[in-house]
Design an enzyme around this catalytic site. Sequence first.
Site, mmCIF file in Angstrom:
data_model
loop_
_atom_site.group_PDB
_atom_site.id
_atom_site.type_symbol
_atom_site.label_atom_id
_atom_site.label_comp_id
_atom_site.label_asym_id
_atom_site.label_seq_id
_atom_site.Cartn_x
_atom_site.Cartn_y
_atom_site.Cartn_z
ATOM 1 N N SER A 81 0.773 -1.203 0.012
ATOM 2 C CA SER A 81 -0.079 0.027 -0.021
ATOM 3 C C SER A 81 0.894 1.340 0.113
ATOM 4 C CB SER A 81 -0.936 -0.076 1.285
ATOM 5 O OG SER A 81 -1.541 1.298 1.387
ATOM 6 N N TYR A 124 -1.348 -0.522 11.040
ATOM 7 C CA TYR A 124 -1.899 -1.157 9.485
ATOM 8 C C TYR A 124 -0.632 -0.910 8.786
ATOM 9 C CZ TYR A 124 -3.507 -1.652 4.973
ATOM 10 O OH TYR A 124 -3.714 -1.891 3.443
ATOM 11 N N LYS A 130 2.351 -3.389 6.930
ATOM 12 C CA LYS A 130 2.640 -3.565 5.258
ATOM 13 C C LYS A 130 4.121 -3.349 5.377
ATOM 14 C CE LYS A 130 -1.506 -4.575 3.722
ATOM 15 N NZ LYS A 130 -1.663 -5.890 3.075
ATOM 16 N N PHE A 156 -12.599 16.192 5.411
ATOM 17 C CA PHE A 156 -11.792 16.474 6.519
ATOM 18 C C PHE A 156 -10.758 17.351 5.982
ATOM 19 C CE2 PHE A 156 -12.603 11.694 7.423
ATOM 20 C CZ PHE A 156 -13.673 12.074 8.317
HETATM 21 P P1 NAD Z 1 -10.874 -7.132 1.270
HETATM 22 O O1 NAD Z 1 -11.398 -6.945 2.714
HETATM 23 O O2 NAD Z 1 -12.051 -6.839 0.469
HETATM 24 O O3 NAD Z 1 -10.180 -8.578 1.028
HETATM 25 C C1 NAD Z 1 -9.486 -9.074 1.896
HETATM 26 C C2 NAD Z 1 -10.029 -10.568 2.117
HETATM 27 O O4 NAD Z 1 -8.852 -11.265 2.993
HETATM 28 C C3 NAD Z 1 -11.131 -10.690 2.488
HETATM 29 O O5 NAD Z 1 -11.749 -11.535 1.677
HETATM 30 C C4 NAD Z 1 -11.076 -11.502 3.798
HETATM 31 O O6 NAD Z 1 -12.097 -12.288 4.071
HETATM 32 C C5 NAD Z 1 -9.739 -12.075 3.619
HETATM 33 N N1 NAD Z 1 -8.792 -12.375 4.759
HETATM 34 C C6 NAD Z 1 -8.737 -11.405 5.765
HETATM 35 N N2 NAD Z 1 -7.903 -12.022 6.807
HETATM 36 C C7 NAD Z 1 -7.804 -13.283 6.525
HETATM 37 C C8 NAD Z 1 -7.171 -14.575 7.106
HETATM 38 N N3 NAD Z 1 -6.766 -14.437 8.357
HETATM 39 N N4 NAD Z 1 -7.355 -15.668 6.393
HETATM 40 C C9 NAD Z 1 -7.951 -15.702 5.139
HETATM 41 N N5 NAD Z 1 -8.582 -14.743 4.624
HETATM 42 C C10 NAD Z 1 -8.549 -13.515 5.293
HETATM 43 O O7 NAD Z 1 -9.727 -5.980 1.096
HETATM 44 P P2 NAD Z 1 -9.212 -5.429 -0.240
HETATM 45 O O8 NAD Z 1 -9.425 -4.058 -0.312
HETATM 46 O O9 NAD Z 1 -9.489 -6.457 -1.490
HETATM 47 O O10 NAD Z 1 -7.712 -5.497 -0.056
HETATM 48 C C11 NAD Z 1 -6.986 -6.593 -0.496
HETATM 49 C C12 NAD Z 1 -5.517 -6.264 0.044
HETATM 50 O O11 NAD Z 1 -5.070 -5.035 -0.550
HETATM 51 C C13 NAD Z 1 -5.148 -6.170 1.344
HETATM 52 O O12 NAD Z 1 -4.096 -6.864 1.518
HETATM 53 C C14 NAD Z 1 -5.073 -4.729 1.822
HETATM 54 O O13 NAD Z 1 -4.290 -4.413 2.768
HETATM 55 C C15 NAD Z 1 -4.570 -4.240 0.434
HETATM 56 N N6 NAD Z 1 -4.684 -2.745 0.024
HETATM 57 C C16 NAD Z 1 -5.997 -2.199 -0.156
HETATM 58 C C17 NAD Z 1 -6.212 -1.073 -0.202
HETATM 59 C C18 NAD Z 1 -7.597 -0.371 -0.413
HETATM 60 O O14 NAD Z 1 -8.032 0.762 -0.168
HETATM 61 N N7 NAD Z 1 -8.781 -1.350 -0.602
HETATM 62 C C19 NAD Z 1 -5.327 -0.177 -0.507
HETATM 63 C C20 NAD Z 1 -3.960 -0.708 -0.445
HETATM 64 C C21 NAD Z 1 -3.578 -1.899 -0.075
HETATM 65 C C1 WQD Z 2 -8.976 10.126 0.976
HETATM 66 C C2 WQD Z 2 -9.360 11.507 1.069
HETATM 67 C C3 WQD Z 2 -9.296 12.039 3.273
HETATM 68 C C4 WQD Z 2 -12.982 10.192 4.412
HETATM 69 C C5 WQD Z 2 -6.304 4.931 3.070
HETATM 70 C C6 WQD Z 2 -5.442 4.152 3.760
HETATM 71 C C7 WQD Z 2 -4.563 3.643 2.564
HETATM 72 C C8 WQD Z 2 -5.209 2.841 1.518
HETATM 73 C C9 WQD Z 2 -6.285 3.589 1.055
HETATM 74 C C10 WQD Z 2 -5.190 0.597 2.454
HETATM 75 C C11 WQD Z 2 -8.328 12.093 2.112
HETATM 76 C C12 WQD Z 2 -10.690 12.503 2.712
HETATM 77 C C13 WQD Z 2 -11.974 10.610 3.632
HETATM 78 C C14 WQD Z 2 -14.242 11.088 4.719
HETATM 79 C C15 WQD Z 2 -12.911 12.930 3.680
HETATM 80 N N1 WQD Z 2 -5.753 1.779 2.302
HETATM 81 N N2 WQD Z 2 -12.058 11.850 3.516
HETATM 82 N N3 WQD Z 2 -14.004 12.350 4.393
HETATM 83 O O1 WQD Z 2 -6.656 8.127 3.628
HETATM 84 O O2 WQD Z 2 -5.822 8.357 1.276
HETATM 85 O O3 WQD Z 2 -6.068 6.148 2.221
HETATM 86 O O4 WQD Z 2 -7.152 4.126 2.107
HETATM 87 O O5 WQD Z 2 -4.142 0.265 2.271
HETATM 88 O O6 WQD Z 2 -3.617 2.953 3.472
HETATM 89 O O7 WQD Z 2 -4.762 5.327 4.602
HETATM 90 O O8 WQD Z 2 -8.063 7.183 1.955
HETATM 91 O O9 WQD Z 2 -10.441 7.348 1.247
HETATM 92 O O10 WQD Z 2 -9.612 7.656 3.664
HETATM 93 O O11 WQD Z 2 -9.201 9.341 1.842
HETATM 94 O O12 WQD Z 2 -12.921 14.082 3.392
HETATM 95 O O13 WQD Z 2 -14.901 10.669 5.261
HETATM 96 O O14 WQD Z 2 -10.623 11.821 1.586
HETATM 97 O O15 WQD Z 2 -9.123 13.245 3.945
HETATM 98 O O16 WQD Z 2 -7.930 13.440 1.832
HETATM 99 P P1 WQD Z 2 -6.371 7.671 2.489
HETATM 100 P P2 WQD Z 2 -9.463 7.630 2.248
#
Ligand code: NAD
Ligand code: WQD
Length: 598
Positions: A213, A246, A250, A315
Amino acid sequence: MPSTNRLTEEPLQKKVERFRAEIKSFPVCLVTGGAGYIGSHTVLELLNAGVAVVVIDNLCNSHMESLCRVHYIARTESQRLQQNGNVPPIFFHQVDIRSTKSMNLVFEFWQSDKIHAERAIIPVSVGEVSANKAYLMLDYTLNPAKRAQPSPQTKDPSTWGRITAVIHFAALKAVGESITKPLEYYENNVAALVVLLKTMKAHAVNVLIFSSSAVVYGVGHEAGISEETVQVAGKGSGGGLLTNPYGRSKWMSEEIINDYCVADPNFHAISLRYFNPTGSHPSGLIGEDPKGTPNNIVPVILQAYQRRRSRVHVFGSNYDTSDGTGVRDYIHVSDLAMGHLAALRKATKQPGPVPEDEELDGQDPVSNYNVYNLGTGRGYSVLEIIKAFSNAAGTAIPFTVGEARAGDLGTVTASPDKAASDLDWRAEFDLQDMCRDVFNWAAANPTGYETLRRLSTMSGMNSQEMRRQSVATGLFDREEDFDSFISTSLSSIDNNNASKDSSGRRMSQHGANFSNMLKKMRSASHSSAVSDNDNPFGGNYALSSSPGHGASGAPRFAMTWGEANKTGTIAEGEEEEDLDLGPTLSPSTSRTLPMRSK
Ligand code: NAD
Ligand code: WQD
């Protein structure tokens, strides 16, 4: 006496053999967290590229229904492209990646011919389950030239039927929650990664693609971040530090993978640092289904639109950005999925050890481990995002501007150049696509996968009972909302060309049965005299949106949106508590959303 599967009475050993025989014609990738948001979209692209998928997921934040839909989409696309229709299978293991024992059993199941059914974790064949379901999906244009190219694995039949690579999505992902439950985050995200790596080592699987991430860049890094940007983990909120468990989980995961690549030159790994994923597949069948109260901006906007919260709280407005609100690099989830296929091609290109002269000592990066940003390189402010969604919805999304969120940055955007040059990957979808696809998914699935899952658990009931139960269990606020959901999901079957599927051809028998059953359901839900056996979900059918063509010939999609839009923009400073009003599905407002044209 041989053990049998209770549902089919098929002896387990026979079933195991059948599954093994089926997977032998395909290259195989194991996907952890494959039922989740990004995982499900990636599984679809793997199938499209001819790769069979073994999914491990404990479903703590997802539904197996997503995978059923993925297989259905892949089958439909294959038919539309007039391919042979031989879509690779998905095998699903409901397993927790923290369990060394279960993980070993799953790998043994696929990597060893000897394992006996009694000792195995028998998977579910998703294609078999979804064959009994029918979905009507949105129309969209398929461009075969844009499909993911097969990975090198597909060219070597000697590897078929065995897992040769892992894409590791499974993790907990809520930044705020990680602060209150750090141990759960370290256990699921870090300790489980070690379990996975050890299991891969034990079964000689040497390719890993890891979900990282942009959070690993921490604070102090802002626009056009490149992969070389130094991360320094630690407490506090100083420059370059990571501010939450978190983010640290990562960062630690990346370090562990790097160390393992140093120790084992045969192992090839890539970490993909996603920026802000959003959007959903253009079919409207799969998408993001966050549990609990969402924190990310797009699900928050959607809830404000649906009147499940009163407005979006923006925010902060004093950042050094064009309008003072935070700027982020939003990326369509289908682009992300394609990024994984590109990474897989790269990581599987050079199986075997890295040449000795490329190996570096100590903690330096090694050539068998690479890191790539997956972003567009383009940033949008919160106000621009709200405006884009308002335009797509045809109505103002209410918002107020308030205090900045602790730990937030002004601008976070990627440099996408390294992924472009090394992986030959660039994002293709724009903000308009993301907005449209988010709305299409939400319109067809107002309470995510839960709507259909819970309706289908009522399979023993007649329609009147289902109607009552859907309210008693909190799925809908009122029985009229249940009627509305059924009838609006049906409306385009009547209004538009009911007997055609999304490619304009005759519907399959499943589709025709489905349409008839829905009609029966509608008449039943409006009638007090209902027979006991008129439940259309009894046959394991599922309900979805329907494609169609409007009077102009343009494809269209209709769905009821309750009274979502009676409010306009709320004046700055006006106070109102956020309310979770639950799904609003009154029959009053009908909205037609545009279709994608790409
Ligand atoms: P998600 O929660 O939809 O998918 C994660 C999946 O992993 C789920 O289906 C959950 O049931 C499964 N899971 C969690 N813990 C588990 C465990 N202990 N054993 C088996 N299964 C398990 O999330 P997503 O948005 O699809 O994210 C996928 C990956 O991408 C994650 O590693 C997340 O950290 C990373 N990521 C997500 C975002 C985002 O904004 N969605 C951004 C950056 C990185
Ligand atoms: C986006 C923008 C907020 C909510 C997070 C994680 C990152 C990744 C993606 C997993 C920012 C603004 C948000 C609200 C707002 N996930 N905002 N009102 O913070 O960039 O990233 O999600 O890995 O690790 O940190 O994403 O969607 O929360 O925010 O104004 O109710 O929207 O301040 O500018 P962020 P976000």
